[in-house]
Design a protein around this motif. Structure first.
Motif, PDB file in Angstrom:
ATOM      1  N   PHE A 132       0.840  -1.192   0.000  1.00 23.99           N
ATOM      2  CA  PHE A 132       0.000   0.000   0.000  1.00 23.99           C
ATOM      3  C   PHE A 132       0.877   1.244   0.000  1.00 23.99           C
ATOM      4  N   PRO A 133       0.366   2.337  -0.568  1.00 22.23           N
ATOM      5  CA  PRO A 133       1.099   3.603  -0.476  1.00 22.23           C
ATOM      6  C   PRO A 133       1.274   4.023   0.987  1.00 22.23           C
ATOM      7  N   ASP A 134       2.342   4.755   1.246  1.00 21.71           N
ATOM      8  CA  ASP A 134       2.645   5.282   2.584  1.00 21.71           C
ATOM      9  C   ASP A 134       2.698   4.193   3.655  1.00 21.71           C
ATOM     10  N   THR A 135       3.222   3.037   3.294  1.00 19.77           N
ATOM     11  CA  THR A 135       3.396   1.968   4.279  1.00 19.77           C
ATOM     12  C   THR A 135       4.533   2.351   5.220  1.00 19.77           C
TER      13      THR A 135
ATOM     14  N   THR B 129       7.165   2.889   1.819  1.00 19.28           N
ATOM     15  CA  THR B 129       6.725   3.230   0.471  1.00 19.28           C
ATOM     16  C   THR B 129       6.261   4.674   0.434  1.00 19.28           C
ATOM     17  N   ASP B 130       6.302   5.251  -0.768  1.00 13.03           N
ATOM     18  CA  ASP B 130       5.835   6.624  -0.947  1.00 13.03           C
ATOM     19  C   ASP B 130       4.349   6.631  -1.281  1.00 13.03           C
TER      20      ASP B 130
ATOM     21  N   ALA C 125       5.775   3.001  -4.293  1.00 13.46           N
ATOM     22  CA  ALA C 125       7.177   2.705  -4.632  1.00 13.46           C
ATOM     23  C   ALA C 125       8.026   2.884  -3.375  1.00 13.46           C
ATOM     24  N   PRO C 126       9.225   2.297  -3.339  1.00 17.30           N
ATOM     25  CA  PRO C 126      10.075   2.501  -2.157  1.00 17.30           C
ATOM     26  C   PRO C 126      10.257   3.993  -1.858  1.00 17.30           C
ATOM     27  N   HIS C 127      10.089   4.353  -0.609  1.00 12.99           N
ATOM     28  CA  HIS C 127      10.224   5.747  -0.187  1.00 12.99           C
ATOM     29  C   HIS C 127      11.674   6.187  -0.389  1.00 12.99           C
ATOM     30  N   PRO C 128      11.897   7.428  -0.821  1.00  9.25           N
ATOM     31  CA  PRO C 128      13.269   7.902  -1.056  1.00  9.25           C
ATOM     32  C   PRO C 128      14.204   7.749   0.149  1.00  9.25           C
TER      33      PRO C 128
ATOM     34  N   SER D 277      17.445  -1.108  -2.326  1.00  6.58           N
ATOM     35  CA  SER D 277      18.036  -1.575  -3.583  1.00  6.58           C
ATOM     36  C   SER D 277      19.343  -2.304  -3.336  1.00  6.58           C
ATOM     37  N   ALA D 278      20.062  -1.933  -2.293  1.00  4.23           N
ATOM     38  CA  ALA D 278      21.332  -2.610  -1.971  1.00  4.23           C
ATOM     39  C   ALA D 278      21.105  -4.034  -1.523  1.00  4.23           C
TER      40      ALA D 278
END
Length: 171
Positions: free
Chosen positions: A30-33, A153-154, A158-161, A168-169
């Motif tokens: 979900f967004p903003d998880t 998540t954003d 997507a993965p939050h900045p 990603s690592a």
């Protein structure tokens, strides 16, 4: 012949695991998880079944609503079967988890003070934060972000900045 489970949990996409990466790639989160919501009792990703049904299932599962009598009967049978072979502390330990999951307050929120707190929604986008995210004393604004939950998540899922590089690592 076995004890009742000590806890129940929903699927948890733990950051850094292949399963988490699969969930992100499939757009299931979900967004903003928030990291805080990956507790095993909060729905954090899109289910196959309707969301309302899964939330009801999660709420009822944690307290074994509708199955308490069967759980008590199971525990009594376990006690009869093993009272001569297990030590008293072993029997107590085996019974404790059954008693706790059969007592809704302890099953859904062990140690959590409920008075004055909004009810748990079991749904990540609407789940309330624990009191630890609200300072008890006035703090300077420069420290306010120390009490913000970590977003996984954003707004788009997507993965939050703030964590994207770490995620990603580990992929």
């Amino acid at each position: 012949e076995i004890t009742l489970p000590a806890y129940f949990t929903l699927a948890i996409p733990l950051p850094g695991t292949p399963y988490f990466r699969q969930c992100v790639d499939a757009g299931l989160l979900f967004p903003d998880t928030r990291l805080r919501n990956l507790d095993g009792v909060t729905l954090t990703m899109r289910p196959l079944d309707p969301v309302e049904e899964v939330i009801r299932f999660a709420r009822d599962l944690l307290s074994i609503r509708g199955y308490r009598r069967q759980a008590m009967r199971h525990m009594a049978g376990f006690m009869r079967r093993y009272r001569g072979t297990l030590e008293p502390m072993q029997l107590l330990g085996a019974m404790l988890s059954g008693i706790l999951i059969s007592t809704e307050f302890f099953a859904s929120s062990p140690g959590r003070i409920q008075h004055g707190r909004p009810r748990q929604t079991y749904y990540g986008p609407t789940e309330v934060l624990d009191p630890c995210y609200t300072p008890l004393i006035r703090i300077p604004s420069r420290y306010r972000d120390h009490f913000d939950p970590v977003l996984i998540t954003d707004r788009n899922g997507a993965p939050h900045p703030d964590v994207a590089e770490d995620l990603s690592a580990s992929a």
